[in-house]
Write a protein that holds these residues in place. Structure first.
Motif, PDB file in Angstrom:
ATOM      1  N   ILE A 371      -0.285  14.410  72.096  1.00 30.07           N
ATOM      2  CA  ILE A 371       0.215  13.113  72.553  1.00 30.07           C
ATOM      3  C   ILE A 371      -0.623  11.978  71.984  1.00 30.07           C
ATOM      4  O   ILE A 371      -0.092  10.967  71.504  1.00 30.07           O
ATOM      5  N   TYR A 372      -1.953  12.119  72.033  1.00 29.62           N
ATOM      6  CA  TYR A 372      -2.838  11.051  71.587  1.00 29.62           C
ATOM      7  C   TYR A 372      -2.639  10.758  70.100  1.00 29.62           C
ATOM      8  O   TYR A 372      -2.341  11.645  69.311  1.00 29.62           O
ATOM      9  N   ASP A 373      -2.838   9.495  69.734  1.00 32.42           N
ATOM     10  CA  ASP A 373      -2.627   9.021  68.360  1.00 32.42           C
ATOM     11  C   ASP A 373      -1.185   9.238  67.904  1.00 32.42           C
ATOM     12  O   ASP A 373      -0.906   9.461  66.729  1.00 32.42           O
ATOM     13  N   GLY A 374      -0.275   9.139  68.839  1.00 32.63           N
ATOM     14  CA  GLY A 374       1.152   9.241  68.546  1.00 32.63           C
ATOM     15  C   GLY A 374       1.699  10.619  68.846  1.00 32.63           C
ATOM     16  O   GLY A 374       1.289  11.595  68.226  1.00 32.63           O
ATOM     17  N   PRO A 375       2.631  10.730  69.813  1.00 31.22           N
ATOM     18  CA  PRO A 375       3.241  12.023  70.106  1.00 31.22           C
ATOM     19  C   PRO A 375       3.998  12.575  68.901  1.00 31.22           C
ATOM     20  O   PRO A 375       4.434  11.828  68.028  1.00 31.22           O
ATOM     21  N   THR A 376       4.143  13.880  68.881  1.00 28.20           N
ATOM     22  CA  THR A 376       4.870  14.543  67.802  1.00 28.20           C
ATOM     23  C   THR A 376       6.214  13.887  67.551  1.00 28.20           C
ATOM     24  O   THR A 376       6.612  13.650  66.400  1.00 28.20           O
ATOM     25  N   GLU A 377       6.935  13.565  68.617  1.00 26.78           N
ATOM     26  CA  GLU A 377       8.297  13.038  68.477  1.00 26.78           C
ATOM     27  C   GLU A 377       8.314  11.667  67.807  1.00 26.78           C
ATOM     28  O   GLU A 377       9.228  11.356  67.031  1.00 26.78           O
ATOM     29  N   VAL A 378       7.301  10.834  68.091  1.00 28.47           N
ATOM     30  CA  VAL A 378       7.233   9.509  67.458  1.00 28.47           C
ATOM     31  C   VAL A 378       6.998   9.650  65.959  1.00 28.47           C
ATOM     32  O   VAL A 378       7.607   8.951  65.146  1.00 28.47           O
ATOM     33  N   HIS A 379       6.116  10.563  65.579  1.00 26.27           N
ATOM     34  CA  HIS A 379       5.858  10.760  64.150  1.00 26.27           C
ATOM     35  C   HIS A 379       7.088  11.329  63.449  1.00 26.27           C
ATOM     36  O   HIS A 379       7.402  10.944  62.313  1.00 26.27           O
ATOM     37  N   LYS A 380       7.812  12.229  64.100  1.00 29.92           N
ATOM     38  CA  LYS A 380       9.041  12.762  63.500  1.00 29.92           C
ATOM     39  C   LYS A 380      10.084  11.660  63.337  1.00 29.92           C
ATOM     40  O   LYS A 380      10.793  11.599  62.326  1.00 29.92           O
ATOM     41  N   TRP A 381      10.170  10.798  64.332  1.00 24.09           N
ATOM     42  CA  TRP A 381      11.122   9.674  64.260  1.00 24.09           C
ATOM     43  C   TRP A 381      10.753   8.741  63.109  1.00 24.09           C
ATOM     44  O   TRP A 381      11.627   8.287  62.362  1.00 24.09           O
ATOM     45  N   SER A 382       9.455   8.466  62.949  1.00 24.35           N
ATOM     46  CA  SER A 382       8.997   7.632  61.846  1.00 24.35           C
ATOM     47  C   SER A 382       9.345   8.266  60.501  1.00 24.35           C
ATOM     48  O   SER A 382       9.800   7.579  59.570  1.00 24.35           O
ATOM     49  N   LEU A 383       9.146   9.576  60.408  1.00 25.86           N
ATOM     50  CA  LEU A 383       9.482  10.269  59.165  1.00 25.86           C
ATOM     51  C   LEU A 383      10.984  10.265  58.910  1.00 25.86           C
ATOM     52  O   LEU A 383      11.434  10.131  57.767  1.00 25.86           O
ATOM     53  N   ALA A 384      11.778  10.390  59.975  1.00 27.54           N
ATOM     54  CA  ALA A 384      13.232  10.361  59.818  1.00 27.54           C
ATOM     55  C   ALA A 384      13.694   9.001  59.293  1.00 27.54           C
ATOM     56  O   ALA A 384      14.606   8.916  58.454  1.00 27.54           O
ATOM     57  N   LYS A 385      13.052   7.929  59.770  1.00 28.92           N
ATOM     58  CA  LYS A 385      13.397   6.600  59.250  1.00 28.92           C
ATOM     59  C   LYS A 385      13.059   6.493  57.771  1.00 28.92           C
ATOM     60  O   LYS A 385      13.801   5.878  56.993  1.00 28.92           O
ATOM     61  N   LYS A 386      11.936   7.077  57.373  1.00 27.74           N
ATOM     62  CA  LYS A 386      11.550   7.064  55.964  1.00 27.74           C
ATOM     63  C   LYS A 386      12.556   7.854  55.126  1.00 27.74           C
ATOM     64  O   LYS A 386      12.915   7.443  54.012  1.00 27.74           O
ATOM     65  N   ILE A 387      12.991   8.983  55.657  1.00 30.24           N
ATOM     66  CA  ILE A 387      13.994   9.776  54.945  1.00 30.24           C
ATOM     67  C   ILE A 387      15.243   8.937  54.686  1.00 30.24           C
ATOM     68  O   ILE A 387      15.809   8.944  53.584  1.00 30.24           O
ATOM     69  N   LYS A 388      15.666   8.185  55.686  1.00 32.57           N
ATOM     70  CA  LYS A 388      16.868   7.354  55.541  1.00 32.57           C
ATOM     71  C   LYS A 388      16.646   6.252  54.514  1.00 32.57           C
ATOM     72  O   LYS A 388      17.517   5.975  53.677  1.00 32.57           O
ATOM     73  N   ARG A 389      15.468   5.609  54.561  1.00 32.12           N
ATOM     74  CA  ARG A 389      15.169   4.551  53.586  1.00 32.12           C
ATOM     75  C   ARG A 389      15.154   5.116  52.170  1.00 32.12           C
ATOM     76  O   ARG A 389      15.713   4.518  51.241  1.00 32.12           O
ATOM     77  N   ASP A 390      14.490   6.265  52.003  1.00 33.38           N
ATOM     78  CA  ASP A 390      14.421   6.876  50.685  1.00 33.38           C
ATOM     79  C   ASP A 390      15.805   7.276  50.176  1.00 33.38           C
ATOM     80  O   ASP A 390      16.102   7.145  49.000  1.00 33.38           O
ATOM     81  N   TRP A 391      16.651   7.735  51.086  1.00 33.53           N
ATOM     82  CA  TRP A 391      18.017   8.119  50.704  1.00 33.53           C
ATOM     83  C   TRP A 391      18.805   6.916  50.210  1.00 33.53           C
ATOM     84  O   TRP A 391      19.513   6.981  49.203  1.00 33.53           O
ATOM     85  N   LYS A 392      18.647   5.778  50.903  1.00 28.55           N
ATOM     86  CA  LYS A 392      19.368   4.570  50.497  1.00 28.55           C
ATOM     87  C   LYS A 392      18.917   4.084  49.127  1.00 28.55           C
ATOM     88  O   LYS A 392      19.706   3.519  48.367  1.00 28.55           O
ATOM     89  N   ASN A 393      17.632   4.297  48.816  1.00 27.53           N
ATOM     90  CA  ASN A 393      17.086   3.822  47.544  1.00 27.53           C
ATOM     91  C   ASN A 393      17.248   4.823  46.405  1.00 27.53           C
ATOM     92  O   ASN A 393      16.970   4.504  45.237  1.00 27.53           O
ATOM     93  N   ALA A 394      17.684   6.016  46.731  1.00 28.53           N
ATOM     94  CA  ALA A 394      17.806   7.055  45.715  1.00 28.53           C
ATOM     95  C   ALA A 394      19.116   6.912  44.944  1.00 28.53           C
ATOM     96  O   ALA A 394      20.077   6.299  45.404  1.00 28.53           O
ATOM     97  N   ARG A 395      19.142   7.517  43.761  1.00 22.89           N
ATOM     98  CA  ARG A 395      20.400   7.557  43.013  1.00 22.89           C
ATOM     99  C   ARG A 395      21.357   8.516  43.701  1.00 22.89           C
ATOM    100  O   ARG A 395      20.950   9.466  44.348  1.00 22.89           O
ATOM    101  N   PRO A 396      22.672   8.309  43.521  1.00 22.69           N
ATOM    102  CA  PRO A 396      23.645   9.190  44.164  1.00 22.69           C
ATOM    103  C   PRO A 396      23.454  10.647  43.719  1.00 22.69           C
ATOM    104  O   PRO A 396      23.065  10.909  42.588  1.00 22.69           O
ATOM    105  N   VAL A 397      23.698  11.563  44.639  1.00 20.95           N
ATOM    106  CA  VAL A 397      23.582  12.985  44.333  1.00 20.95           C
ATOM    107  C   VAL A 397      24.712  13.397  43.402  1.00 20.95           C
ATOM    108  O   VAL A 397      25.860  13.033  43.624  1.00 20.95           O
TER     109      VAL A 397
END
Length: 397
Positions: A371-397
């Motif tokens: 829990i300390y220094d950010g619960p697991t779920e918060v870090h996963k949510w942050s990573l999921a947002k990054k995945i979405k940003r990277d997907w938007k900036n990527a070339r089409p599959v």
């Protein structure tokens, strides 16, 4: 992901030498203190902290990650040294690599002015004082927890002083600390201030009873009532507090992983020794597949945690902030260490839930770490947002 191009370097000879001396000190000098009655539910007493640090100073292993002249070891080197300091829950406190001091020293070294380093950082590096980081706020007031943008503590400029008001909670080590870093919100945004402690305007309302018990001073609820701080004690610039928080938190999350990896290594040693000595149903516990396989799984998780830490440390050493990488490391390592600690308890049965060894304490500490220094779920949510940003900036599959 850019991080995949960085291969973690092995520990340097310098790091190996420091870590060996730290490990010998922790095992030979500090481990016997684990049964000291001055270890309480809110961490080791101030008297015990000073006693252990005096011995660390005499042994030349105090603050081992910061070299003479103020230079830090690299993150990869720090990972190796802090892991060995964590072989006892008291080890990081004794050799001055513990949270929140280690992270606060790192932040002050990066952002503090020369005058601030002389006044506040020096006493921390020398192990003469402890510190506290005042960021988290009570959920009951809708304040900042895992989401720092919800900060309710405010500061306003009054002449050549800032006046701060608000409430904080889970402030590790506030009781007994001599240096505080206080986060508050101005019209510009988040700010950080350095303060001398104790201060009558910073009131400890209570020290919480929590599942963990390794950090001196425990975790306190705080009221800040018209705290006046000279303008030259602002850390950096007004409105840049969240940026400084990331400078501190990305390495600090990794440092937690380093220290608790050491503790779980020791817990696994204790569980292994028990399984190789204790007999049941006509043979040693380790010879029963159910027990032997748990210890085998521990070795796998320990190695994977070590590799994840070294990989993330190499990212930070490359000059990248490594926010995503530190989130991945925090999730992967904290969850792996929880599995290890849980298996150690299970292997030892009744002994595993008693205070006769540190195994049950390591289990409690690592459970809190998820829990300390950010619960697991918060870090996963942050990573999921990054995945979405990277997907938007990527070339089409």
């Amino acid at each position: 992901m850019r991080a995949s191009h960085h291969e973690p370097a092995g520990p340097s000879e310098r790091a190996k030498d420091i870590a060996a001396r730290v490990e010998a000190f922790v095992r030979d000098v500090i481990v016997p203190y684990e049964r000291d009655p001055r270890c309480g539910s809110h961490g080791p007493s101030e008297d015990l902290v000073h006693e252990m640090r005096a011995k660390a100073r005499a042994a030349g292993v105090l603050t081992p990650h910061i070299l003479a002249g103020g230079d830090h070891l690299t993150q990869v080197e720090t990972a190796y040294v802090l892991r060995h300091s964590g072989l006892s829950p008291l080890g990081p406190v004794a050799v001055n690599t513990a949270a929140p001091d280690e992270g606060n020293m790192y932040l002050l070294g990066k952002v503090g002015s020369d005058a601030q380093k002389e006044r506040f950082l020096k006493q921390l590096v020398e192990g003469r004082a402890r510190s506290a980081f005042f960021m988290t706020e009570p959920a009951t007031d809708g304040g900042a927890g895992s989401d720092p943008s919800m900060m309710k503590t405010v500061c306003r400029l009054d002449g050549n002083h800032w006046v701060i008001n608000g409430k904080k909670t889970f402030i590790t080590g506030a009781e007994g600390a001599k240096v505080g870093i206080v986060m508050a919100k101005s019209d510009d945004g988040a700010c950080m201030f350095l303060v001398d402690l104790p201060d009558p305007a910073i009131r400890i309302d209570r020290v919480l009873n929590t599942i963990d018990s390794s950090m001196p001073g425990g975790h306190a609820e705080i009221t800040i009532d018209n705290l006046r701080v000279p303008a030259d004690q602002m850390l950096g610039n007004s409105g840049e507090g969240f940026k400084y928080a990331q400078i501190r938190l990305s390495p600090a999350r990794l440092s937690h992983c380093m220290r608790w990896l050491g503790a779980c290594t020791r817990a696994n040693e204790i569980a292994t020794d028990y399984a190789c000595r204790r007999e049941a149903f006509g043979r040693l516990l380790v010879d029963h597949e159910g027990v032997g396989f748990m210890l085998a799984e521990n070795l796998i998780d320990l190695k994977q945690a070590e590799l994840m830490i070294d990989w993330c440390a190499s990212i930070l050493d490359s000059g990248s902030l490594g926010t995503a990488e530190s989130s991945m490391a925090k999730v992967a390592v904290s969850e792996a260490l929880m599995r290890i600690a849980d298996r150690c308890v299970q292997v030892m049965g009744g002994m595993g839930v008693s205070g006769d060894t540190i195994v049950e304490q390591v289990f409690r500490e690592v459970r809190a770490f998820r829990i300390y220094d950010g619960p697991t779920e918060v870090h996963k949510w942050s990573l999921a947002k990054k995945i979405k940003r990277d997907w938007k900036n990527a070339r089409p599959v």
